[in-house]
Design a protein around this motif. Structure first.
Motif, PDB file in Angstrom:
ATOM      1  N   GLY A 217       0.791  -1.230   0.000  1.00 37.17           N
ATOM      2  CA  GLY A 217       0.000   0.000   0.000  1.00 37.17           C
ATOM      3  C   GLY A 217       0.818   1.271   0.000  1.00 37.17           C
ATOM      4  O   GLY A 217       0.238   2.366  -0.036  1.00 37.17           O
ATOM      5  N   THR A 218       2.158   1.163   0.025  1.00 35.93           N
ATOM      6  CA  THR A 218       2.958   2.395   0.031  1.00 35.93           C
ATOM      7  C   THR A 218       2.810   3.156  -1.291  1.00 35.93           C
ATOM      8  O   THR A 218       2.873   4.390  -1.310  1.00 35.93           O
ATOM      9  CB  THR A 218       4.439   2.077   0.279  1.00 35.93           C
ATOM     10  N   ARG A 219       2.604   2.421  -2.373  1.00 33.80           N
ATOM     11  CA  ARG A 219       2.377   3.111  -3.659  1.00 33.80           C
ATOM     12  C   ARG A 219       1.071   3.902  -3.623  1.00 33.80           C
ATOM     13  O   ARG A 219       0.979   4.995  -4.191  1.00 33.80           O
ATOM     14  CB  ARG A 219       2.353   2.103  -4.796  1.00 33.80           C
ATOM     15  N   ALA A 220       0.061   3.333  -2.950  1.00 36.01           N
ATOM     16  CA  ALA A 220      -1.200   4.057  -2.823  1.00 36.01           C
ATOM     17  C   ALA A 220      -1.020   5.316  -1.975  1.00 36.01           C
ATOM     18  O   ALA A 220      -1.624   6.360  -2.245  1.00 36.01           O
ATOM     19  CB  ALA A 220      -2.272   3.153  -2.209  1.00 36.01           C
ATOM     20  N   VAL A 221      -0.183   5.221  -0.942  1.00 31.34           N
ATOM     21  CA  VAL A 221       0.108   6.396  -0.110  1.00 31.34           C
ATOM     22  C   VAL A 221       0.782   7.474  -0.944  1.00 31.34           C
ATOM     23  O   VAL A 221       0.441   8.665  -0.854  1.00 31.34           O
ATOM     24  CB  VAL A 221       1.008   5.989   1.085  1.00 31.34           C
ATOM     25  N   GLU A 222       1.749   7.075  -1.762  1.00 33.66           N
ATOM     26  CA  GLU A 222       2.463   8.047  -2.584  1.00 33.66           C
ATOM     27  C   GLU A 222       1.547   8.656  -3.639  1.00 33.66           C
ATOM     28  O   GLU A 222       1.627   9.857  -3.923  1.00 33.66           O
ATOM     29  CB  GLU A 222       3.659   7.356  -3.238  1.00 33.66           C
ATOM     30  N   ALA A 223       0.670   7.832  -4.221  1.00 39.35           N
ATOM     31  CA  ALA A 223      -0.262   8.363  -5.223  1.00 39.35           C
ATOM     32  C   ALA A 223      -1.222   9.366  -4.597  1.00 39.35           C
ATOM     33  O   ALA A 223      -1.546  10.397  -5.210  1.00 39.35           O
ATOM     34  CB  ALA A 223      -1.041   7.216  -5.863  1.00 39.35           C
TER      35      ALA A 223
END
Length: 465
Positions: A217-223
């Motif tokens: 989910g870190t990519r979702a946080v960055e997005a």
């Protein structure tokens, strides 16, 4: 069940067959995905000779073997089986197989999400989160005991700058911000990060705990940070690519509070996540989050709007109204005061207070997950053992003397009384486990030396139904 290359594919054809009941769930989901992407063609059908024999027996049972038009009737029955019955049976079997595969997959995703949300709590410590990135330099983010960002950036690229430069930079971060814990993300590159951390700690005199944290989910946080920039408490904007490292650090402190902000489907709960029914998936995962929030309770003094919105009776608007009221200096004196908060209302407060903790309240019942309607039962328990409510909470010997049978009534059945007494016993503490430093296996333990009965601590990286 037979499968092979799609007729429209120009590559060589490969065929295989398996029984529909013996096929693993993950393989069924993979087959469906292959059909959607037009790289596989599958069919489900009973064995042809057995099916035709069964059709012939059915015809004979109805008209008798001596019927003058037996050949014509059997041919008609065969044609009806192949044109009508066989496709219907295939469609029905596909539906049953998908339902079974979806249910097993949903149970796996539920279990994985529950384990993440109810994971060990690190507590108020200074944490450095490291998100592995071997191509551009590992991303780091440090937070203080309250979860506020105090540092964020990248370590020097090891392949370019060299190991000593990376170690020196990490050592400086640890010293400057008095880091207690290093939380390393579990994505690709974690072994390289752990090697750098080990080399750094060899030069650090004080003890720093190192642990791995799930970084799904870190990519979702960055997005999300790209769409809506994130700032520190002092107004400094945090680069979107570095918000993942800060999220990893906060997950160590309180996994529930951090994970509840994210779409659970982005957490990497297991394979084939997008192959199951998305409506049922969302409903089941939302139920897990609500259940976990209700199990742990919510701290009224520190919970953010994402966590508060998961409480029964509250929604996003009511949670924001409560957080805004709290930011203006509002403090709850007890659970009964929640209904008076502007924007919350009595109806919503009546449902939410049973899962809310008010740590600053003088009455210990307000610091548990007891509903105000149950406060009178606690008073009856205290009166039965000749003490007051605070005394009942403090003395386990008094609680052991409470006779629940004498207090049982239709409106307060025995299961409810046990739950109330349990809240008086353990309700003041967080029910989640506290983080403990993982125990490393002995150096002499290898795959060859493993034996039955040997207990080793480890981390499950994937569970496939």
């Amino acid at each position: 069940m037979a499968s092979g290359r799609s007729p429209g594919c120009r590559t060589s054809s490969i065929s295989a067959s398996a029984t529909s009941t013996g096929m693993p769930t993950a393989r069924r989901s993979s087959s469906r995905r292959g059909e959607r992407e037009r790289v596989l063609a599958t069919s489900i059908e009973p064995p042809e000779p057995k099916a035709i024999a069964f059709v012939h027996e059915a015809v004979s049972a109805v008209v008798g073997d001596a019927h003058p038009h037996m050949g014509f009737l059997r041919a008609a029955a065969e044609d009806g089986y192949r044109r009508i019955l066989k496709p219907l049976l295939s469609s029905e079997q596909r539906g049953e197989m998908k339902a079974r595969a979806d249910e097993l997959a949903l149970e796996t995703y539920e279990r994985s999400l529950r384990n993440l949300l109810l994971g060990p709590v690190g507590g108020p410590k200074k944490v450095l989160g490291i998100q592995p990135d071997v191509t551009g330099g590992h991303r780091v983010g440090a937070i203080d005991e309250q979860g506020r960002a105090v540092y964020f950036g990248r370590l020097p690229h090891e392949a370019t700058a060299g190991r000593p430069v990376v170690v020196a930079a990490l050592k400086d971060i640890l010293a400057t911000h008095a880091i207690d814990v290093i939380a390393v993300g579990t994505s690709n590159g974690r072994r390289e990060v752990l090697d750098v951390v080990a080399a750094t700690l060899a030069e650090v005199e004080r003890r720093v705990v190192v642990t791995e944290v799930h970084d799904g989910g870190t990519r979702a946080v960055e997005a999300a940070a790209v769409a809506k920039p994130v700032q520190t408490e002092t107004g400094i904007e945090i680069a979107a690519e570095l918000t993942g490292a800060l999220s990893i650090a906060r997950r160590f402190q309180d996994p529930l509070s951090e994970y509840v902000r994210l779409d659970p489907k982005s957490l990497g709960l297991g394979p084939n996540l997008h192959d199951v029914h998305q409506g049922r998936l969302k409903e089941r995962l939302d139920d897990v989050i609500t259940s976990c929030v209700a199990h742990t309770g919510v701290d009224a003094a520190t919970a953010d709007e994402h966590l508060l919105a998961r409480l029964p009776g509250l929604d996003t608007n009511k949670a924001r109204a409560f957080v805004a009221w709290r930011a203006q200096g509002g403090t709850l004196s007890g659970k009964a005061a929640l209904g008076a908060v502007p924007g919350v209302g009595l109806a919503a407060a009546e449902q939410a207070v049973g899962f809310l903790r008010v740590p600053t309240a003088a009455d210990p019942r307000d610091r548990t997950q007891l509903h105000p309607e149950q406060f009178g039962v606690v008073e009856e328990m205290a009166a039965q053992v000749e003490t007051d409510v605070p005394g009942l909470f403090k003395d386990g010997r008094l609680r052991a003397r409470v006779d629940l049978g004498r207090l049982s009534k239709p409106e307060t059945p025995m299961p409810l009384l046990k739950q109330i007494l349990w809240q008086a016993t353990a309700g003041l503490a967080d029910p989640r486990p506290v983080f403990t430093v993982p125990t490393k296996p002995p150096a002499d333990v290898t795959l060859q030396s493993l034996r039955p009965g040997l207990l080793l601590e480890g981390r499950v990286t994937r569970a496939v139904p």
